[in-house]
Structures are given as C-alpha cells and as structure tokens.
Design a protein around this motif. Sequence first.
Motif, PDB file in Angstrom:
ATOM      1  N   PHE A  24       1.128  -1.251   0.263  1.00 27.21           N
ATOM      2  CA  PHE A  24      -0.542   0.039   0.182  1.00 27.21           C
ATOM      3  C   PHE A  24       0.849   1.674  -0.163  1.00 27.21           C
ATOM      4  O   PHE A  24       0.923   2.237  -0.625  1.00 27.21           O
ATOM      5  CB  PHE A  24      -1.207  -0.431   1.169  1.00 27.21           C
ATOM      6  CG  PHE A  24      -1.756   1.756   1.497  1.00 27.21           C
ATOM      7  CD1 PHE A  24      -2.921   1.125   0.776  1.00 27.21           C
ATOM      8  CD2 PHE A  24      -1.241   2.253   2.448  1.00 27.21           C
ATOM      9  CE1 PHE A  24      -4.120   2.682   0.863  1.00 27.21           C
ATOM     10  CE2 PHE A  24      -2.416   3.205   2.081  1.00 27.21           C
ATOM     11  CZ  PHE A  24      -3.037   3.557   1.991  1.00 27.21           C
ATOM     12  N   ILE A  27       2.134   1.532  -3.278  1.00 26.49           N
ATOM     13  CA  ILE A  27       1.328   2.226  -4.260  1.00 26.49           C
ATOM     14  C   ILE A  27       0.865   3.534  -4.336  1.00 26.49           C
ATOM     15  O   ILE A  27       0.647   4.818  -4.963  1.00 26.49           O
ATOM     16  CB  ILE A  27      -0.279   2.156  -3.989  1.00 26.49           C
ATOM     17  CG1 ILE A  27       0.352   0.086  -4.769  1.00 26.49           C
ATOM     18  CG2 ILE A  27      -1.129   2.792  -5.132  1.00 26.49           C
ATOM     19  CD1 ILE A  27      -0.873  -0.302  -4.413  1.00 26.49           C
ATOM     20  N   THR A  28       0.600   4.524  -3.231  1.00 29.05           N
ATOM     21  CA  THR A  28       0.952   5.505  -3.004  1.00 29.05           C
ATOM     22  C   THR A  28       1.959   6.608  -3.212  1.00 29.05           C
ATOM     23  O   THR A  28       1.791   7.084  -2.939  1.00 29.05           O
ATOM     24  CB  THR A  28       0.929   5.705  -0.846  1.00 29.05           C
ATOM     25  OG1 THR A  28       1.446   4.975  -0.439  1.00 29.05           O
ATOM     26  CG2 THR A  28      -1.311   5.565  -0.673  1.00 29.05           C
ATOM     27  N   ASN A  31       1.515   7.440  -6.779  1.00 23.89           N
ATOM     28  CA  ASN A  31       0.836   7.865  -6.664  1.00 23.89           C
ATOM     29  C   ASN A  31       0.762   9.118  -6.758  1.00 23.89           C
ATOM     30  O   ASN A  31       0.219  10.667  -6.527  1.00 23.89           O
ATOM     31  CB  ASN A  31      -0.787   7.508  -6.670  1.00 23.89           C
ATOM     32  CG  ASN A  31      -1.107   6.309  -7.869  1.00 23.89           C
ATOM     33  OD1 ASN A  31      -1.183   6.851  -9.051  1.00 23.89           O
ATOM     34  ND2 ASN A  31      -0.701   4.668  -6.933  1.00 23.89           N
ATOM     35  N   ILE A  33       0.552  10.591  -3.140  1.00 24.47           N
ATOM     36  CA  ILE A  33       0.147  10.695  -2.592  1.00 24.47           C
ATOM     37  C   ILE A  33       0.320   9.890  -0.912  1.00 24.47           C
ATOM     38  O   ILE A  33       1.077   9.416  -0.047  1.00 24.47           O
ATOM     39  CB  ILE A  33      -1.447   9.455  -2.139  1.00 24.47           C
ATOM     40  CG1 ILE A  33      -1.915   9.601  -3.502  1.00 24.47           C
ATOM     41  CG2 ILE A  33      -2.199   9.288  -0.978  1.00 24.47           C
ATOM     42  CD1 ILE A  33      -2.938   7.953  -4.209  1.00 24.47           C
ATOM     43  N   ASN A  53      -7.030  12.704  -0.744  1.00 26.55           N
ATOM     44  CA  ASN A  53      -6.386  11.438  -1.688  1.00 26.55           C
ATOM     45  C   ASN A  53      -6.845   9.747  -1.165  1.00 26.55           C
ATOM     46  O   ASN A  53      -7.418   9.077  -1.667  1.00 26.55           O
ATOM     47  CB  ASN A  53      -5.242  11.423  -0.676  1.00 26.55           C
ATOM     48  CG  ASN A  53      -3.999  12.457  -1.439  1.00 26.55           C
ATOM     49  OD1 ASN A  53      -3.876  12.987  -2.761  1.00 26.55           O
ATOM     50  ND2 ASN A  53      -3.394  12.880  -0.603  1.00 26.55           N
ATOM     51  N   LYS A  56      -9.068   8.953  -3.891  1.00 23.54           N
ATOM     52  CA  LYS A  56      -8.144   8.859  -5.132  1.00 23.54           C
ATOM     53  C   LYS A  56      -7.823   7.125  -4.638  1.00 23.54           C
ATOM     54  O   LYS A  56      -7.774   6.181  -5.869  1.00 23.54           O
ATOM     55  CB  LYS A  56      -6.978   9.546  -5.720  1.00 23.54           C
ATOM     56  CG  LYS A  56      -7.466  10.754  -5.630  1.00 23.54           C
ATOM     57  CD  LYS A  56      -5.806  11.527  -5.981  1.00 23.54           C
ATOM     58  CE  LYS A  56      -6.272  12.832  -6.076  1.00 23.54           C
ATOM     59  NZ  LYS A  56      -4.682  14.006  -5.921  1.00 23.54           N
ATOM     60  N   ILE A  57      -7.496   6.955  -3.614  1.00 21.52           N
ATOM     61  CA  ILE A  57      -6.246   5.247  -3.352  1.00 21.52           C
ATOM     62  C   ILE A  57      -7.759   4.412  -3.367  1.00 21.52           C
ATOM     63  O   ILE A  57      -7.667   3.531  -3.451  1.00 21.52           O
ATOM     64  CB  ILE A  57      -5.909   5.841  -1.700  1.00 21.52           C
ATOM     65  CG1 ILE A  57      -4.666   5.263  -1.937  1.00 21.52           C
ATOM     66  CG2 ILE A  57      -6.917   5.887  -1.065  1.00 21.52           C
ATOM     67  CD1 ILE A  57      -3.674   4.816  -2.901  1.00 21.52           C
ATOM     68  N   ARG A  58      -9.093   5.009  -2.818  1.00 20.24           N
ATOM     69  CA  ARG A  58     -10.019   4.052  -3.151  1.00 20.24           C
ATOM     70  C   ARG A  58     -10.045   2.600  -4.547  1.00 20.24           C
ATOM     71  O   ARG A  58     -10.669   1.717  -4.938  1.00 20.24           O
ATOM     72  CB  ARG A  58     -11.832   4.680  -2.895  1.00 20.24           C
ATOM     73  CG  ARG A  58     -12.150   4.587  -0.965  1.00 20.24           C
ATOM     74  CD  ARG A  58     -12.999   5.780  -1.321  1.00 20.24           C
ATOM     75  NE  ARG A  58     -13.646   6.407  -2.274  1.00 20.24           N
ATOM     76  CZ  ARG A  58     -14.961   6.339  -2.719  1.00 20.24           C
ATOM     77  NH1 ARG A  58     -15.659   5.661  -1.975  1.00 20.24           N
ATOM     78  NH2 ARG A  58     -15.280   7.443  -3.736  1.00 20.24           N
ATOM     79  N   ILE A  60      -7.322   2.965  -6.903  1.00 18.94           N
ATOM     80  CA  ILE A  60      -6.098   2.540  -7.154  1.00 18.94           C
ATOM     81  C   ILE A  60      -6.319   1.017  -6.452  1.00 18.94           C
ATOM     82  O   ILE A  60      -5.939   0.514  -7.003  1.00 18.94           O
ATOM     83  CB  ILE A  60      -5.619   3.557  -6.963  1.00 18.94           C
ATOM     84  CG1 ILE A  60      -5.066   4.639  -7.389  1.00 18.94           C
ATOM     85  CG2 ILE A  60      -4.215   2.940  -6.597  1.00 18.94           C
ATOM     86  CD1 ILE A  60      -4.458   5.463  -7.153  1.00 18.94           C
ATOM     87  N   VAL A  61      -6.127   0.591  -5.246  1.00 18.27           N
ATOM     88  CA  VAL A  61      -6.336  -0.363  -4.739  1.00 18.27           C
ATOM     89  C   VAL A  61      -7.646  -1.275  -4.800  1.00 18.27           C
ATOM     90  O   VAL A  61      -7.657  -2.346  -4.151  1.00 18.27           O
ATOM     91  CB  VAL A  61      -6.563  -0.206  -3.278  1.00 18.27           C
ATOM     92  CG1 VAL A  61      -5.189   0.387  -2.955  1.00 18.27           C
ATOM     93  CG2 VAL A  61      -7.387   0.301  -2.298  1.00 18.27           C
TER      94      VAL A  61
END
Length: 73
Positions: A24, A27-28, A31, A33, A53, A56-58, A60-61
């Motif tokens: 995680f 990934i952040t 991107n 974040i 953010n 946005k992350i919802r 993406i993951v």
Amino acid sequence: MIYLLRYILGFVKIKVNGIEAEKFLNITAVNKIKLWDLKYRKNSIEGYISVQNFKKIRNIVRGSNFKIHIITC
C-alpha cells in the motif's frame, strides 16, 4: 500552518490490513499520495490521509490483497 490546512480540507485516519500492507505504501508513493503519522501494528498500518487522496486511493487499490478501513474522520 499545515495543520490548519489539513483541518480545513479534511483528513481521515485509516487502517490498512493485509499480509502485504507495505505494498500500500508503494502504491501511494508511486501515485504521489501523502500519508502522515504512520504506525505499523501486527499485519496492519495506521495513519492519516487527506479526504481528496482517500477518494483517489479507493479506486487504485480495488482488487488488491489488502483492505482499507476508516478509523476516525
């Protein structure tokens, strides 16, 4: 000053569960974040993220091996 800006724009405390919770963080980072006050607990990571953010992350993951839970708003 940054604390006031975070308060005005909004932030949430999240908990990321999963065997690969560190993924995680990767990934952040990719991107761009920002997370703050991160703490590692047994197979999970807790920290703060801005509301923008988090939205946005919802997306993406989705479909990953870890789950994101909101602890407080």
